[in-house]
Motif scaffolding. Structure first.
Motif, PDB file in Angstrom:
ATOM      1  N   LEU A 136       0.816  -1.221   0.000  1.00 37.71           N
ATOM      2  CA  LEU A 136       0.000   0.000   0.000  1.00 37.71           C
ATOM      3  C   LEU A 136       0.845   1.263   0.000  1.00 37.71           C
ATOM      4  O   LEU A 136       0.390   2.306  -0.456  1.00 37.71           O
ATOM      5  N   THR A 137       2.056   1.183   0.487  1.00 40.45           N
ATOM      6  CA  THR A 137       2.881   2.398   0.497  1.00 40.45           C
ATOM      7  C   THR A 137       3.188   2.850  -0.924  1.00 40.45           C
ATOM      8  O   THR A 137       3.586   3.985  -1.142  1.00 40.45           O
ATOM      9  N   ARG A 138       3.011   1.960  -1.892  1.00 42.90           N
ATOM     10  CA  ARG A 138       3.206   2.363  -3.293  1.00 42.90           C
ATOM     11  C   ARG A 138       1.903   2.276  -4.080  1.00 42.90           C
ATOM     12  O   ARG A 138       1.886   2.515  -5.271  1.00 42.90           O
ATOM     13  N   ALA A 139       0.806   1.879  -3.397  1.00 46.18           N
ATOM     14  CA  ALA A 139      -0.477   1.625  -4.065  1.00 46.18           C
ATOM     15  C   ALA A 139      -0.245   0.725  -5.268  1.00 46.18           C
ATOM     16  O   ALA A 139      -0.781   0.950  -6.339  1.00 46.18           O
ATOM     17  N   GLY A 180      -8.321  -4.054  -5.395  1.00 46.67           N
ATOM     18  CA  GLY A 180      -8.220  -3.365  -6.697  1.00 46.67           C
ATOM     19  C   GLY A 180      -8.206  -1.860  -6.550  1.00 46.67           C
ATOM     20  O   GLY A 180      -7.324  -1.182  -7.097  1.00 46.67           O
ATOM     21  N   PRO A 181      -9.165  -1.298  -5.804  1.00 45.74           N
ATOM     22  CA  PRO A 181      -9.175   0.166  -5.657  1.00 45.74           C
ATOM     23  C   PRO A 181      -7.946   0.702  -4.929  1.00 45.74           C
ATOM     24  O   PRO A 181      -7.746   1.900  -4.863  1.00 45.74           O
ATOM     25  N   LEU A 182      -7.146  -0.195  -4.360  1.00 44.79           N
ATOM     26  CA  LEU A 182      -5.932   0.238  -3.664  1.00 44.79           C
ATOM     27  C   LEU A 182      -4.690  -0.057  -4.497  1.00 44.79           C
ATOM     28  O   LEU A 182      -3.565   0.071  -4.029  1.00 44.79           O
ATOM     29  N   GLY A 183      -4.899  -0.507  -5.737  1.00 46.56           N
ATOM     30  CA  GLY A 183      -3.769  -0.672  -6.648  1.00 46.56           C
ATOM     31  C   GLY A 183      -3.105  -2.039  -6.608  1.00 46.56           C
ATOM     32  O   GLY A 183      -2.031  -2.221  -7.180  1.00 46.56           O
TER      33      GLY A 183
ATOM     34  N   THR B 319      -4.459   5.865   0.141  1.00 41.04           N
ATOM     35  CA  THR B 319      -4.080   4.844  -0.846  1.00 41.04           C
ATOM     36  C   THR B 319      -5.156   4.694  -1.912  1.00 41.04           C
ATOM     37  O   THR B 319      -4.862   4.486  -3.085  1.00 41.04           O
ATOM     38  N   GLN B 323      -4.526   5.113  -5.921  1.00 45.28           N
ATOM     39  CA  GLN B 323      -4.907   4.197  -7.009  1.00 45.28           C
ATOM     40  C   GLN B 323      -5.787   4.922  -8.035  1.00 45.28           C
ATOM     41  O   GLN B 323      -5.663   4.705  -9.239  1.00 45.28           O
ATOM     42  N   LYS B 359       4.174  10.376   5.129  1.00 43.58           N
ATOM     43  CA  LYS B 359       4.740   9.444   4.152  1.00 43.58           C
ATOM     44  C   LYS B 359       4.153   9.749   2.783  1.00 43.58           C
ATOM     45  O   LYS B 359       3.097  10.374   2.669  1.00 43.58           O
ATOM     46  N   VAL B 361       3.180   8.428  -1.130  1.00 43.31           N
ATOM     47  CA  VAL B 361       2.887   7.321  -2.037  1.00 43.31           C
ATOM     48  C   VAL B 361       2.959   7.861  -3.462  1.00 43.31           C
ATOM     49  O   VAL B 361       2.309   8.865  -3.772  1.00 43.31           O
TER      50      VAL B 361
END
Lengths: 255, 483
Positions: A136-139, A180-183, B319, B323, B359, B361
């Motif tokens: 999640l830190t990068r989605a 999905g919505p979180l990448g 997050t 996305q 942080k 993202v």
């Protein structure tokens, strides 16, 4: 496909399909966490093969059916490689695939099912809960669960094993909808009979022949055959695919 | 490689042959590009242009009922909404080259924007400021007694910014509605839109189009700025604080100077919007506000204050936004950044990352950034160009205090909360300077007739002439039928 700079964690990677997947990622430049439970020797061999292939690998002993085990596995991987981009849930509760000695349904205890659910769904659940915060830190992230084509075509009705793997497909779909919505993408790879592996060494030639004759591509899968679709699902080439099950069985199952 | 050539400016009263036109290139080398021919104007030219449009207005629009103006604008906008109209095609083709914005975003943005200027919306626009629009045509009875009539300026000067395509339309239309002649100075960043509107207006009502002149010079030319403002009764200016201050200094005391300076906007997301069934769609709307015109508008969000205590934490909400930004990047890619923009973005990102409880993202190509701040609650600006701050707060009711230091800078607040809280928060935010409260997803498309920066768009432009009741009575004494 270049996975350099990517960090991949494969559970149950000491041998068989898991080992082949780990080696394939290493060949494409990934840093690979090689999880195993009992056999340090085969895990070390996988790590050595990964490094021969040009990747960086680390063997990590951990019981992923246990929440703490999963958490430790994820922290050790992040400590070593900084992050987790790809999680492959390949580990399962040991199961002997022997068509002649399998349990008939009326011989099964609920405990048999329970044990397979723990090995398939609980392990995946623990791993996902542990690894997703980092993704999640990068989605961004890809999770691949390994099931079996027996869920669609029970050539041999291994009730407990196939039922648990079918549950893993349901788990994949709901998780894909949630993440999905979180990448994060979640997919299943469902191999047919893979030979040779530790689990399939007792399968008789005549069964294999039956499967081969029903398989359009006329052979049994090798562990390396499974790695290709897994790498695909881990790569940006599948950026718009989630919640899917890819059968890797030479066309035995068509959906 | 295709290159179009477009004239900048519509110089009524001047002989185009006499003007020296200088080329300026828009768009990259080797790709589609556009050559703008810009006029080299002198202060004396401005006087000629101003006199001409003033005269034209006196002979046309000043004598017309406002309804004719409404009809002309409506028909013009209808043509611009028609995707087969040559000028509309030109807008769709050239604006992405000029501004760098994605073609789809420009196309969808144009339609969404233009349709707020159809006749019913224009009627609403007028009625917001003049409940009886007849006051723009004739003396109308006033509630307090007597009669009143609104007179627009003889000449309205506009100095536009180029941050959002189509921006000149607001004040151009406001000028037409109060029957003023206009001289607008177009922005170097986007100098074409106003001219294209002028050209289509010339198709539907040629006389009306002759009341609008468009000029250009490199911003900061104080001689020409002073020259323009000297001619104008009212001047409207858009720009950054420094540009506005410099412009204001050029306006004589007799010219009413109205400015729309830099503004920042933000959103408030209540815990009631943060349940599993709503959070992801809420985030998508919020991300849309970030993506539209890459936050170059005054109404674009810089911060989303996200309340703790919902099923979805501020961190997870961040997050979700990340996305959504990633998926919008596929649909409407960000425009290419200048070196200065890119480096200021890197600086902003580093500051955000090093804040306690902060942080960041973002994807490896850096095309968008979400900064999640769990401790720093200040209303700090984003780094622009699809960078957004998610600030966690215990209660949304804290946010008015947090935004108070920026009273003169804040404009729009989007609120996602229950009806009770909406009204309560709106009143608290109004006190600290917010002038527009809207829904998430609608931040960048103000309603027709909005009060830009809390002001009256039309009322601020006019003067009212009153016939007091006593004058009426006194006249009665002199009537032929007086006893």
């Amino acid at each position: 496909m270049n996975f350099s700079g990517k960090s991949v964690l494969v559970t149950g990677a000491g041998r068989g399909i898991g080992s082949a997947i780990a080696q394939a990622f290493a060949r494409e430049g990934a840093n690979v966490g090689v999880n195993y439970l009992t056999n340090a020797e085969t895990a070390a061999a996988t790590v050595a093969a990964c490094e021969t292939n040009g990747g960086v690998a680390l063997a990590i002993c951990s019981d992923v059916t246990n929440k703490d085990g999963a958490t430790n596995l994820v922290s050790e991987t992040i400590e070593a490689f900084g992050k987790i981009d790809v999680l492959v849930n390949n580990a399962f509760r040991p199961y002997e695939f022997d068509p002649e000695r399998r349990k008939l349904h009326w011989d099964l205890d609920w405990q048999d099912y329970q044990s397979q659910f723990e090995g398939a769904v609980q392990a995946a659940h623990n791993m996902v809960q542990a690894a997703v915060p980092n993704m999640l830190t990068r989605a961004n992230g890809s999770i691949i669960n390994i099931a079996t084509d027996l869920i669609a075509r029970p050539v041999v009705p291994y009730h407990d094993y196939a039922t648990a793997k079918a549950a893993l497909v349901g788990f994949t779909r709901t998780l894909a909808a949630e993440l999905g919505p979180l990448g994060i993408r979640v997919n299943t790879v469902a191999p047919g009979l893979v030979y040779p592996t530790k689990a399939s060494e007792r399968v008789r030639e005549n069964i294999k022949e039956d499967i081969i004759s029903a398989t359009p591509l006329r052979r049994i899968a090798k562990p390396e055959d499974i790695a290709g679709p897994v790498l695909f699902l881990a790569s940006p080439w599948s950026a718009f695919i989630t919640g899917q099950t890819i059968y890797v069985d030479g066309g035995l199952v068509m959906e | 490689m295709t290159t179009d050539v477009e004239y900048v400016g519509r110089l009524h009263g001047l002989d185009p042959e006499r003007i020296h036109w200088e080329p300026r290139q828009y768009g990259g080398d080797g790709e589609k590009s556009l050559i703008a021919l810009t006029p080299n104007l002198q202060s004396a030219d401005l006087s000629i242009i101003a006199s001409k449009v003033r005269l034209n207005a006196r002979n046309s629009v000043k004598t017309w009922p406002v309804d004719r103006v409404l009809t002309a604008i409506d028909q013009t906008v209808a043509r611009l909404l028609d995707r087969s109209h040559p000028v509309r095609k030109k807008m769709e083709h050239l604006l992405p080259i000029v501004t760098g914005y994605d073609e789809e975003m420009v196309r969808i943005g144009l339609t969404g924007y233009l349709k707020t200027f159809r006749k019913p919306q224009l009627q609403r626009f007028i009625t917001e400021d003049f409940p009886n629009p007849g006051i723009l045509d004739k003396f109308q009875p006033l509630v307090k007694g007597g009669f009143g009539r609104a007179f627009g300026p003889d000449l309205l000067a506009h100095v536009w910014a180029g941050n959002v395509p189509g921006l000149p339309l607001w004040t151009l239309i406001a000028g037409l509605l109060v029957k003023a002649a206009s001289v607008g100075k177009v922005a170097t960043a986007e100098p074409f839109f106003a001219g294209w509107f002028h050209d289509v207006l010339a198709e539907t009502d040629p006389e009306l189009a002759k009341t609008i002149a468009l000029v250009w010079w490199q911003g900061g030319n104080t001689e020409l700025e002073a020259g323009l403002f000297r001619e104008a009764d009212v001047a409207l200016a858009y720009g950054g604080d420094t540009a506005i201050a410099a412009l204001a200094a050029q306006a004589p005391a007799s010219t009413r100077f109205l400015a729309h300076g830099h503004k920042i906007s933000f959103g408030l997301i209540g815990r009631e919007a943060l349940d599993p069934s709503r959070a992801s769609s809420t985030a998508r709307k919020a991300a849309y506000d970030v993506v539209r015109y890459d936050q170059q508008g005054c109404y674009s969000p810089h911060v989303f204050f996200v309340e703790k205590g919902g099923a979805i934490s501020p961190e997870t909400f961040g997050t979700y936004i990340a996305q959504s930004l990633a998926s919008y990047e596929e649909k409407f890619p960000r425009r290419p950044l200048s070196l200065a923009e890119a480096s200021s973005l890197v600086e902003w990102r580093m500051a955000e990352e090093t804040r306690l409880g902060g942080k960041v993202v973002e994807p490896c190509n850096g095309n968008w950034t979400v900064s999640i701040q769990l401790q720093d609650r200040a209303l700090r600006p984003s780094g622009l160009n699809r960078t957004i701050r998610i600030v966690a707060v215990d209660d949304l009711e804290e946010t008015p205090i947090l935004s108070k230091p920026y009273k003169t800078l804040i404009q729009t607040a989007a609120i996602s909360a229950t009806p009770e809280r909406l009204f309560n928060l709106a009143s608290m935010l109004g006190e600290v300077g917010v002038t527009r409260v809207t829904a998430l997803g609608d931040m960048t498309s103000p309603e027709a007739g909005w009060h830009h920066d809390g002001r009256f768009n039309l009322l601020d432009l006019v003067r009212i002439t009153e016939i007091e009741a006593r004058a009426e009575t006194a006249a009665e004494d002199l009537a032929s039928y007086a006893d």
